[in-house]
Write a protein that holds these residues in place. Sequence first.
Motif, short mmCIF file in Angstrom:
data_model
loop_
_atom_site.label_atom_id
_atom_site.label_comp_id
_atom_site.label_asym_id
_atom_site.label_seq_id
_atom_site.Cartn_x
_atom_site.Cartn_y
_atom_site.Cartn_z
N CYS A 1 0.87 -1.17 0.00
CA CYS A 1 0.00 0.00 0.00
C CYS A 1 0.91 1.23 0.00
O CYS A 1 2.13 1.10 -0.10
N GLN B 1 2.05 2.92 2.24
CA GLN B 1 3.01 2.97 3.35
C GLN B 1 4.32 2.27 2.99
O GLN B 1 5.32 2.46 3.68
N HIS C 1 0.39 -6.42 1.51
CA HIS C 1 -0.93 -6.85 1.98
C HIS C 1 -1.39 -8.07 1.18
O HIS C 1 -1.49 -7.99 -0.04
N CYS D 1 -1.70 -2.09 9.76
CA CYS D 1 -0.85 -1.18 8.99
C CYS D 1 -1.32 0.26 9.22
O CYS D 1 -2.49 0.50 9.51
N CYS E 1 -2.02 2.29 7.10
CA CYS E 1 -3.05 2.64 6.11
C CYS E 1 -4.45 2.26 6.59
O CYS E 1 -5.44 2.63 5.96
N ARG F 1 -5.51 -1.00 7.03
CA ARG F 1 -5.84 -2.39 6.77
C ARG F 1 -5.32 -3.26 7.92
O ARG F 1 -4.27 -2.98 8.49
#
Length: 435
Positions: free
Chosen positions: A262, A264, A269, A323, A325, A327
């Motif tokens: 992602c 980051q 993922h 994470c 982000c 997720r």
Amino acid sequence: MPLKRLLAHAQANVPFYHDRLQEPDSSVATVSDLLNAVPVTTKDDIEANFPDGVTDGSDPADWRMMSTRGTAQRLITIQGFEKRDAVRAANLRMLRLAGGYRPGMPMVEIPPEVCENVCGEMGEEDEGVLSHLWSMLRERRLREQKSIRDLRGLVERNWIFNRKTYSGFGIHGSHPPPEILDQYVAGLRRDRPYLLKALATYLTTIAKHLRDSDAKPLSIPVIKTMGSRVTPGQRELLETSFGGKFWDDYGSAEFGSIACECDQHHGLHVFDDFFIVEVVDANGGRVADGELGWVLVTDLMNLTMPLIRYKIGDVGRIDHSPCACGRTGPRLTVTGRAHDVIVDREGGWCTTDDVVDFLESQPVVDSAQVSVKSKGWYEIAAVAIRNASIERGVLAASFAQWIGGQPRVDVNVVSTLRPEAGGKFRYVRGDLERR
Ligand SMILES: [Zn+2]
């Protein structure tokens, strides 16, 4: 639960799994418990039972075989319609999540081996979709399987993906002469791709050429590797020279896209609606977060040829913490192929990432390959950076100190590295899988 569906189907219809899986137990609720009851599946298991023992008895007319050419470690999988749809969906999701690519944006690919119906020589124009269709009509080939496949490939490339394909370095190995590299750079300036996807070796060689020739950096927003790994140490070079961001992802021809980064850039993922990924020790037990181990993949979408806890041949780490982000699914970090791992004196693992980043940080070394000849004996083939020369004794001593013990280290200085059959480069020939 997709895992229960897969296990029940495999147990009922696939001879290999009929014997290894228990009758589905409806009281077992968690994915973890279900998986713990299943032994690891190896490539040898699949080969010994291929194809009848590992498929579900469905109509072979609906099958498609998928394999990576030229790499001995991968397997052939058989995919039905549902899996093929999942592969297409996962690929688009990977492109969108890792870099924001959408169908129609310009893309350039430099694959390891020129493929049958996609690629021409560099600069050669592709056959257009309409002219291909016209010639099929004229020559009454509308129902011919090969023509239909070619047409589908052309539509996908030109209309959906807007993709151009350059041929690889071929006979030049890892280091073509500067005038050839200039052609790649000129092509990229002309085609202005949003996304550049190439073999890691091609990416790093072109990036170093840009750096060393004082050329204006390119401006390609998204850089990705295909069929090979970029090490953490190579990312910065790629981002500086190509003028964009490197986005890592993980997958194979047999499984499709499995996981991607992602924004980051902190682990991959896992697409957990399509796959379950675990990292395990030599006995198949899951290791703690952050610990190195073998990567296992369970493909939830392939019922035709189920692969459950399949030892894909890569090593890596897993992280279950959420994470930044937002997720919450597991994040995977892949650090190399298992048969490329060097086991050091203390039994620790040096992965491809460790070895390549160490060697490329040595003075005047541009790139290098290492082979374990036998325990404690290493052979290195090294290419020097342009207009410099490598001191063999210095490099040998420095590698010996890094790997530890009193090893024998032989260094050969070469002008280019040669790929394996199929066009991919192997930087480490390790000894983990030999033990
Ligand atoms: Zn994330």
